[in-house]
Scaffold this motif. Structure first.
Motif, short mmCIF file in Angstrom:
data_model
loop_
_atom_site.label_atom_id
_atom_site.label_comp_id
_atom_site.label_asym_id
_atom_site.label_seq_id
_atom_site.Cartn_x
_atom_site.Cartn_y
_atom_site.Cartn_z
N GLY A 189 -15.82 11.66 7.60
CA GLY A 189 -15.09 12.65 8.36
C GLY A 189 -13.60 12.41 8.47
N THR A 190 -13.06 11.36 7.83
CA THR A 190 -11.63 11.08 7.92
C THR A 190 -10.91 11.62 6.70
N LYS A 191 -9.65 11.96 6.88
CA LYS A 191 -8.86 12.48 5.76
C LYS A 191 -8.31 11.32 4.95
N ALA A 192 -8.53 11.37 3.65
CA ALA A 192 -8.00 10.34 2.76
C ALA A 192 -6.82 10.91 1.99
N VAL A 193 -5.87 10.03 1.65
CA VAL A 193 -4.75 10.41 0.81
C VAL A 193 -4.64 9.40 -0.33
N VAL A 194 -4.05 9.85 -1.42
CA VAL A 194 -3.78 8.95 -2.54
C VAL A 194 -2.60 8.08 -2.14
N ARG A 195 -2.85 6.80 -2.04
CA ARG A 195 -1.80 5.89 -1.60
C ARG A 195 -0.96 5.38 -2.77
N ALA A 196 -1.59 5.01 -3.86
CA ALA A 196 -0.84 4.48 -5.00
C ALA A 196 -1.71 4.48 -6.24
N TRP A 197 -1.12 4.85 -7.35
CA TRP A 197 -1.79 4.72 -8.64
C TRP A 197 -1.49 3.34 -9.21
N LEU A 198 -2.52 2.64 -9.61
CA LEU A 198 -2.38 1.29 -10.13
C LEU A 198 -2.26 1.27 -11.65
N LYS A 199 -2.49 2.43 -12.27
CA LYS A 199 -2.31 2.60 -13.72
C LYS A 199 -1.50 3.86 -13.95
N GLN A 200 -0.83 3.92 -15.10
CA GLN A 200 -0.08 5.10 -15.49
C GLN A 200 -0.75 5.79 -16.66
N GLU A 227 -13.66 -0.81 -17.82
CA GLU A 227 -14.60 -0.32 -16.81
C GLU A 227 -14.51 -1.20 -15.55
N ASN A 228 -14.44 -0.54 -14.42
CA ASN A 228 -14.34 -1.18 -13.09
C ASN A 228 -12.96 -1.75 -12.78
N ASP A 229 -11.96 -1.52 -13.66
CA ASP A 229 -10.59 -1.87 -13.32
C ASP A 229 -10.14 -1.04 -12.11
N PRO A 230 -9.43 -1.65 -11.14
CA PRO A 230 -8.86 -0.84 -10.05
C PRO A 230 -7.91 0.21 -10.63
N LEU A 231 -8.13 1.46 -10.28
CA LEU A 231 -7.39 2.56 -10.88
C LEU A 231 -6.41 3.20 -9.89
N VAL A 232 -6.87 3.42 -8.66
CA VAL A 232 -6.05 4.12 -7.68
C VAL A 232 -6.46 3.66 -6.28
N GLU A 233 -5.50 3.61 -5.35
CA GLU A 233 -5.78 3.27 -3.96
C GLU A 233 -5.83 4.54 -3.12
N LEU A 234 -6.88 4.67 -2.32
CA LEU A 234 -7.00 5.76 -1.34
C LEU A 234 -6.91 5.14 0.05
N GLU A 235 -6.31 5.87 0.98
CA GLU A 235 -6.14 5.33 2.33
C GLU A 235 -6.58 6.36 3.36
N THR A 236 -7.35 5.88 4.35
CA THR A 236 -7.68 6.67 5.53
C THR A 236 -7.12 5.92 6.73
N ASP A 237 -7.43 6.41 7.94
CA ASP A 237 -6.98 5.71 9.14
C ASP A 237 -7.77 4.43 9.35
N LYS A 238 -8.82 4.21 8.56
CA LYS A 238 -9.68 3.06 8.77
C LYS A 238 -9.43 1.95 7.76
N VAL A 239 -9.47 2.29 6.48
CA VAL A 239 -9.36 1.27 5.44
C VAL A 239 -8.59 1.82 4.25
N THR A 240 -8.14 0.91 3.43
CA THR A 240 -7.61 1.24 2.10
C THR A 240 -8.65 0.80 1.09
N GLN A 241 -9.05 1.71 0.21
CA GLN A 241 -10.06 1.37 -0.79
C GLN A 241 -9.53 1.65 -2.19
N GLU A 242 -9.97 0.83 -3.13
CA GLU A 242 -9.62 1.03 -4.53
C GLU A 242 -10.75 1.77 -5.23
N VAL A 243 -10.39 2.76 -6.01
CA VAL A 243 -11.37 3.48 -6.82
C VAL A 243 -11.33 2.88 -8.22
#
Length: 400
Positions: free
Chosen positions: A12-23, A30-46
């Motif tokens: 239920g929280t809004k996520a934003v794209v925090r940073a792209w780790l690749k260009q 496979e499974n390389d960190p690609l992009v960081e998403l951030e909510t009010d709770k945690v920052t997660q890597e996709v």
């Protein structure tokens, strides 16, 4: 082409794209960190779902990322572009040169270290004249994150060279604190919570004499537990007298959670708070709850919580007393939950008790406890029944 999408579960929280780790054009495994998403709770890597080359970025930095939205596409056949490294090199012109506070001199930028920065971090460093090599990174493998840059900017007054003060639309003093994404998300959730749910708070007082004795006895045998472990255990057991406290407001019904999943507010200093969740607390022993809490609290303060650690809560506890507060009425921040428990400061007070048939003034460890409810879900009778049972459990804790 392989699609990269926002994870479906966002609690239920809004996520934003925090940073792209690749260009675009970068080779990814496979499974390389690609992009960081951030909510009010945690920052997660996709992570990258497959090996290949990043062919397209659909959601840029700071874009809202709703569950299931398309983030990027990976080509499994295209070769990596050789010119990508050139685009990663920082560009410095006289108009972009910034003045740092006294005692700070910019040093030459290490191009190898710079390639480890995300585009968002690199742009922020150039914008504010911050030397990334002087910032201690808190990301994975010591990588400098956008949050690290924000902290560095907040710690120094940065003014553009040659730009007259009158040209600046807003003036910041050295004591001002720029908003970061977590603070903005907390603010949005606060406003939403008080505007959507009618809040009512009931106040009881709890005697922790029995809990303190039990806690001391376990400590003497080598088992150290926090008071929060007892509070979580008592809250889980009290749900039996008022199951709706463990419910959620839905448009067509009150949904009762099949498990008791208790979130515990954990302060992160100036960075606000997060609410890690003790899953299925009703099935755990006191000692098991203690172990879970120790693990979640430590990882919260280390910034290592996963998305699953802060999702799925059905009830929340705010132990605001640890910072000295005697009484508070916390806001129900988690959309749909029916209640939040507040625990005030545990302190010795004079109380009147009956001893041998006569009233006596004694000194006991006491704390105010509050239950703030969503009045759409829970009525006063259920609220008081739950608090009464919660206090009875604490005050009647058996000897160790």
């Amino acid at each position: 082409m392989i699609d990269v999408r926002v994870p479906d579960e966002q609690e239920g929280t809004k996520a934003v794209v925090r940073a792209w780790l690749k260009q675009i054009g970068d080779a990814v495994a496979e499974n390389d960190p690609l992009v960081e998403l951030e909510t009010d709770k945690v920052t997660q890597e996709v992570p990258a779902p497959a090996a290949g080359v990043l062919a397209e970025i659909v959601l840029d930095t700071d874009a809202e990322a709703v569950p299931g939205a398309l983030l990027a596409r990976i080509s499994t056949s295209a070769p990596a572009q050789a010119g990508v490294q050139e685009r990663r090199k920082p560009i410095s012109t006289p108009s972009e040169t910034k003045a740092l506070p006294p005692g700070h001199r910019p040093s030459p930028v290490n191009s190898e270290a710079e390639t480890r920065l995300s585009p968002s971090v690199r742009r922020a460093c150039l914008q504010h004249g911050i030397d990334a090599s002087r910032i201690e990174g808190t990301g994975r493998n010591g990588r400098v994150t956008r949050e690290d840059v924000d902290r560095a900017v907040a710690a120094a007054t940065v003014v553009s060279v040659g730009e007259p003060a009158t040209a600046q639309p807003r003036q910041f003093s050295p004591d001002d604190i720029p908003h970061d994404r977590m603070r903005l998300s907390i603010a949005e959730n606060m406003v939403r919570a008080v505007s959507e749910a009618p809040h009512v708070t009931a106040v009881f007082e709890a005697d922790f004499t029995a809990v303190a004795a039990h806690k001391a006895a376990l400590a003497a045998r080598g088992t150290k537990l926090s008071y929060t472990a007892y509070i979580v255990k008592a809250a889980a057991e009290a749900m039996a007298v008022a199951p709706a406290i463990n419910g959620r407001w839905e448009k067509d019904r009150i949904a009762i959670s099949p498990t008791i999943d208790i979130g515990v507010g954990t302060a992160l200093g100036e960075k606000g708070l997060v609410v890690p969740v003790v899953k299925d607390a009703g099935s755990l022993s006191l000692e098991q709850i203690g172990v879970k809490l120790d693990d979640l609290t430590q990882r919260a303060r280390d910034g290592k919580l996963e998305r699953t650690d802060v999702s799925g809560g059905s009830f929340t506890i705010s132990n605001h007393g640890v910072s000295g507060s005697l009484l508070a009425a916390p806001i129900i921040l988690h959309q749909g939950q029916a209640a939040i428990l507040g625990i005030g400061k545990l302190e010795k007070r004079v109380v009147v008790r009956t001893v041998n048939g006569r009233d006596a003034m004694l000194i006991h460890p006491m704390a105010y406890v509050t239950l703030t409810i969503d009045h759409r879900v829970v009525d006063g009778h259920q609220t008081n029944a739950w608090l009464k049972r919660f206090v009875e459990i604490l005050e009647g804790w058996p000897s160790a």
